[in-house]
Design an enzyme around this catalytic site. Structure first.
Site, PDB file in Angstrom:
ATOM      1  N   LEU A   1      35.217  42.158  46.327  1.00 57.32           N
ATOM      2  CA  LEU A   1      35.552  41.342  45.156  1.00 57.32           C
ATOM      3  C   LEU A   1      34.468  41.482  44.087  1.00 57.32           C
ATOM      4  O   LEU A   1      33.661  40.597  43.876  1.00 57.32           O
ATOM      5  CB  LEU A   1      35.739  39.879  45.549  1.00 57.32           C
ATOM      6  CG  LEU A   1      36.960  39.551  46.384  1.00 57.32           C
ATOM      7  CD1 LEU A   1      37.078  38.050  46.607  1.00 57.32           C
ATOM      8  CD2 LEU A   1      38.231  40.096  45.748  1.00 57.32           C
ATOM      9  N   HIS A   2      34.490  42.591  43.398  1.00 60.05           N
ATOM     10  CA  HIS A   2      33.562  42.797  42.280  1.00 60.05           C
ATOM     11  C   HIS A   2      34.177  42.202  41.011  1.00 60.05           C
ATOM     12  O   HIS A   2      35.188  41.490  41.083  1.00 60.05           O
ATOM     13  CB  HIS A   2      33.217  44.284  42.139  1.00 60.05           C
ATOM     14  CG  HIS A   2      34.405  45.172  41.925  1.00 60.05           C
ATOM     15  ND1 HIS A   2      34.938  45.396  40.679  1.00 60.05           N
ATOM     16  CD2 HIS A   2      35.198  45.849  42.801  1.00 60.05           C
ATOM     17  CE1 HIS A   2      35.982  46.198  40.790  1.00 60.05           C
ATOM     18  NE2 HIS A   2      36.164  46.483  42.064  1.00 60.05           N
ATOM     19  N   ALA A   3      33.622  42.497  39.863  1.00 64.16           N
ATOM     20  CA  ALA A   3      34.017  41.831  38.614  1.00 64.16           C
ATOM     21  C   ALA A   3      35.502  41.989  38.264  1.00 64.16           C
ATOM     22  O   ALA A   3      36.142  41.015  37.851  1.00 64.16           O
ATOM     23  CB  ALA A   3      33.159  42.343  37.468  1.00 64.16           C
TER      24      ALA A   3
END
Length: 88
Positions: free
Chosen positions: A14-16
């Site tokens: 769950l990155h940007a």
């Protein structure tokens, strides 16, 4: 309250970008939407909160929604995880 579980399947977790998609989608609903990982609960309408989960590939995430459109909200967020956020 409606709850669903899912697993982070995309390589980078769950990155940007996925966090932004989750927050944007959650904000379309009147219900309160939360994500939980290992006991940490965050507001799914906040990109920063979602990033704080530091959810890597393989993490189990609980999605909970409470309100007039809770079923639709939980399913919409679950579908983002299932589609791997259109990555990979």
């Amino acid at each position: 309250m409606h709850k669903l579980e899912t697993i982070v399947r995309n390589k980078a977790g769950l990155h940007a970008r996925p966090a932004a998609l989750i927050a944007e989608t959650s904000q379309k609903f009147k219900s309160e939407v939360f994500l939980q990982k290992n006991g940490t609960v965050v507001n799914a309408k906040s990109i920063i909160d979602i990033m704080l989960l530091a959810a890597e590939k393989g993490s189990t995430i609980s999605i909970s929604a409470s309100g007039s459109d809770e079923l639709e909200a939980a399913k919409a967020i679950h579908n983002l995880f299932e589609s791997m956020f259109d990555e990979d």
